[in-house]
Design a protein around this motif. Structure first.
Motif, mmCIF file in Angstrom:
data_model
loop_
_atom_site.group_PDB
_atom_site.id
_atom_site.type_symbol
_atom_site.label_atom_id
_atom_site.label_comp_id
_atom_site.label_asym_id
_atom_site.label_seq_id
_atom_site.Cartn_x
_atom_site.Cartn_y
_atom_site.Cartn_z
ATOM 1 N N ASP A 27 0.654 -1.436 -0.135
ATOM 2 C CA ASP A 27 -0.041 0.051 0.022
ATOM 3 C C ASP A 27 0.876 1.360 0.092
ATOM 4 O OD1 ASP A 27 -2.745 1.255 0.314
ATOM 5 O OD2 ASP A 27 -1.584 2.018 2.079
ATOM 6 N N ILE A 28 1.792 1.190 0.922
ATOM 7 C CA ILE A 28 2.691 2.440 0.819
ATOM 8 C C ILE A 28 3.604 2.454 -0.374
ATOM 9 C CG2 ILE A 28 4.797 3.472 2.044
ATOM 10 C CD1 ILE A 28 3.660 2.133 4.774
ATOM 11 N N ASP A 29 3.892 1.216 -1.066
ATOM 12 C CA ASP A 29 4.675 1.633 -2.183
ATOM 13 C C ASP A 29 3.677 2.082 -3.312
ATOM 14 O OD1 ASP A 29 7.092 0.470 -1.421
ATOM 15 O OD2 ASP A 29 6.779 -1.316 -1.922
ATOM 16 N N ALA A 30 2.438 1.550 -3.328
ATOM 17 C CA ALA A 30 1.462 2.174 -4.103
ATOM 18 C C ALA A 30 1.274 3.796 -4.221
ATOM 19 C CB ALA A 30 0.100 1.610 -4.294
ATOM 20 N N HIS A 31 1.159 4.315 -2.887
ATOM 21 C CA HIS A 31 1.100 5.566 -2.726
ATOM 22 C C HIS A 31 2.321 6.494 -3.207
ATOM 23 C CE1 HIS A 31 -2.405 6.745 -0.283
ATOM 24 N NE2 HIS A 31 -2.340 5.657 0.100
ATOM 25 N N ILE A 32 3.542 5.828 -2.974
ATOM 26 C CA ILE A 32 4.605 6.689 -3.364
ATOM 27 C C ILE A 32 4.769 6.643 -5.166
ATOM 28 C CG2 ILE A 32 7.179 6.139 -3.803
ATOM 29 C CD1 ILE A 32 7.308 4.895 -0.957
ATOM 30 N N LYS A 33 4.140 5.517 -5.534
ATOM 31 C CA LYS A 33 4.039 5.741 -7.155
ATOM 32 C C LYS A 33 2.933 6.419 -7.611
ATOM 33 C CE LYS A 33 6.379 1.038 -7.520
ATOM 34 N NZ LYS A 33 6.060 -0.146 -7.768
ATOM 35 N N GLY A 34 1.972 6.735 -6.747
ATOM 36 C CA GLY A 34 0.761 7.467 -7.040
ATOM 37 C C GLY A 34 -0.330 6.655 -7.544
ATOM 38 N N SER A 35 -0.406 5.543 -7.406
ATOM 39 C CA SER A 35 -1.429 4.466 -8.014
ATOM 40 C C SER A 35 -2.122 3.750 -6.945
ATOM 41 C CB SER A 35 -0.534 3.676 -8.758
ATOM 42 O OG SER A 35 0.313 2.775 -8.130
ATOM 43 N N CYS A 36 -2.231 4.290 -5.638
ATOM 44 C CA CYS A 36 -3.069 3.357 -4.900
ATOM 45 C C CYS A 36 -4.653 3.505 -4.957
ATOM 46 C CB CYS A 36 -2.773 4.119 -3.436
ATOM 47 S SG CYS A 36 -3.924 3.129 -1.879
ATOM 48 N N GLY A 37 -5.044 2.321 -5.061
ATOM 49 C CA GLY A 37 -6.452 2.031 -5.479
ATOM 50 C C GLY A 37 -7.211 1.525 -4.403
ATOM 51 N N HIS A 38 -6.512 1.567 -3.280
ATOM 52 C CA HIS A 38 -7.429 1.206 -1.856
ATOM 53 C C HIS A 38 -7.569 2.171 -1.049
ATOM 54 C CE1 HIS A 38 -6.465 -2.866 -3.229
ATOM 55 N NE2 HIS A 38 -5.251 -2.612 -3.506
ATOM 56 N N SER A 39 -7.532 3.462 -1.438
ATOM 57 C CA SER A 39 -7.906 4.661 -0.600
ATOM 58 C C SER A 39 -9.430 4.691 -0.200
ATOM 59 C CB SER A 39 -7.335 5.850 -1.026
ATOM 60 O OG SER A 39 -5.930 5.788 -0.981
ATOM 61 N N ILE A 40 -9.832 5.033 0.736
ATOM 62 C CA ILE A 40 -11.295 5.131 1.541
ATOM 63 C C ILE A 40 -11.316 6.446 1.723
ATOM 64 C CG2 ILE A 40 -12.675 4.580 2.898
ATOM 65 C CD1 ILE A 40 -11.587 1.459 3.050
ATOM 66 N N PRO A 41 -12.098 7.220 1.435
ATOM 67 C CA PRO A 41 -12.185 8.742 1.698
ATOM 68 C C PRO A 41 -12.347 8.634 3.391
ATOM 69 C CG PRO A 41 -13.864 8.327 0.083
ATOM 70 C CD PRO A 41 -13.240 7.179 0.295
ATOM 71 N N ALA A 42 -11.697 9.801 3.789
ATOM 72 C CA ALA A 42 -11.686 9.719 5.239
ATOM 73 C C ALA A 42 -13.119 10.234 5.946
ATOM 74 C CB ALA A 42 -10.787 10.829 5.954
ATOM 75 N N ASN A 43 -13.756 9.693 6.963
ATOM 76 C CA ASN A 43 -15.010 9.983 7.471
ATOM 77 C C ASN A 43 -14.873 11.127 8.273
ATOM 78 O OD1 ASN A 43 -17.462 10.250 9.111
ATOM 79 N ND2 ASN A 43 -17.526 8.061 9.290
ATOM 80 N N PRO A 44 -15.339 12.310 7.649
ATOM 81 C CA PRO A 44 -15.187 13.525 8.442
ATOM 82 C C PRO A 44 -15.858 13.639 10.041
ATOM 83 C CG PRO A 44 -16.469 13.949 6.505
ATOM 84 C CD PRO A 44 -16.073 12.501 6.652
ATOM 85 N N GLY A 45 -16.873 12.940 10.357
ATOM 86 C CA GLY A 45 -17.530 12.706 11.598
ATOM 87 C C GLY A 45 -16.640 12.159 12.430
ATOM 88 N N TRP A 46 -15.885 11.011 12.149
ATOM 89 C CA TRP A 46 -15.268 10.306 13.138
ATOM 90 C C TRP A 46 -13.843 11.003 13.247
ATOM 91 C CZ3 TRP A 46 -10.052 8.157 12.005
ATOM 92 C CH2 TRP A 46 -9.391 7.316 13.028
ATOM 93 N N GLN A 47 -13.307 12.032 12.284
ATOM 94 C CA GLN A 47 -12.186 12.747 12.510
ATOM 95 C C GLN A 47 -12.593 13.701 13.644
ATOM 96 O OE1 GLN A 47 -10.715 13.949 8.664
ATOM 97 N NE2 GLN A 47 -9.522 12.158 8.507
ATOM 98 N N ALA A 48 -13.813 14.323 13.673
ATOM 99 C CA ALA A 48 -14.195 15.453 14.354
ATOM 100 C C ALA A 48 -14.068 14.996 15.871
ATOM 101 C CB ALA A 48 -15.634 15.795 13.931
ATOM 102 N N ILE A 49 -14.763 13.635 16.161
ATOM 103 C CA ILE A 49 -14.701 12.932 17.394
ATOM 104 C C ILE A 49 -13.188 12.936 18.035
ATOM 105 C CG2 ILE A 49 -15.195 10.955 18.700
ATOM 106 C CD1 ILE A 49 -17.688 10.546 16.931
ATOM 107 N N MET A 50 -12.308 12.454 16.999
ATOM 108 C CA MET A 50 -11.014 12.099 17.347
ATOM 109 C C MET A 50 -10.182 13.190 17.867
ATOM 110 S SD MET A 50 -10.557 8.890 17.621
ATOM 111 C CE MET A 50 -8.808 8.673 17.945
ATOM 112 N N MET A 51 -10.620 14.263 17.170
ATOM 113 C CA MET A 51 -9.515 15.573 17.501
ATOM 114 C C MET A 51 -10.132 16.444 18.460
ATOM 115 S SD MET A 51 -7.587 15.032 14.947
ATOM 116 C CE MET A 51 -6.655 16.639 14.821
ATOM 117 N N LYS A 52 -11.231 15.985 19.156
ATOM 118 C CA LYS A 52 -11.551 16.579 20.362
ATOM 119 C C LYS A 52 -10.670 16.275 21.592
ATOM 120 C CE LYS A 52 -16.568 17.180 19.347
ATOM 121 N NZ LYS A 52 -17.859 16.626 19.927
#
Length: 108
Positions: free
Chosen positions: A83-108
């Motif tokens: 997965d990291i190698d795919a990101h480095i090459k710019g071809s990661c097909g497994h990315s899932i958009p972050a859930n903004p609601g979950w991030q709001a809870i974690m950043m409190k």
């Protein structure tokens, strides 16, 4: 996995008590290297350096936050290298958009 590492290192930087150097400075250096994964400018030497930082920071931080930051990066590099190698090459097909609601809870 690269996004999770980036998020966890951001969290560690924001919540570090800054009492020990491995957590305060080490997670910042790892954060800088991880950001290079996303723009594809990371070299093999920097990936190796990231692994060394992760191992040393995980072993030498005083608290669990620093220890977990090191272990999270180390295990991601060990077990999610494709997965990291795919990101480095710019071809990661497994990315899932972050859930903004979950991030709001974690950043409190």
């Amino acid at each position: 996995m690269a996004e999770i590492i980036e998020f966890f290192l951001d969290y560690a930087q924001q919540n570090s008590c800054a009492e020990c150097i491995p957590c305060r400075i080490g997670t910042k250096r790892m954060q800088e290297i991880v950001k290079k994964i996303f723009d594809g400018s990371i070299s093999d030497r920097e990936v190796s350096l990231l692994y060394d930082f992760a191992e040393d920071i995980g072993a030498s931080s005083k608290c669990d936050l620093g220890k977990m930051a090191g272990k999270a990066v180390k295990f991601a590099l060990q077990y999610c290298k494709d997965d990291i190698d795919a990101h480095i090459k710019g071809s990661c097909g497994h990315s899932i958009p972050a859930n903004p609601g979950w991030q709001a809870i974690m950043m409190k």
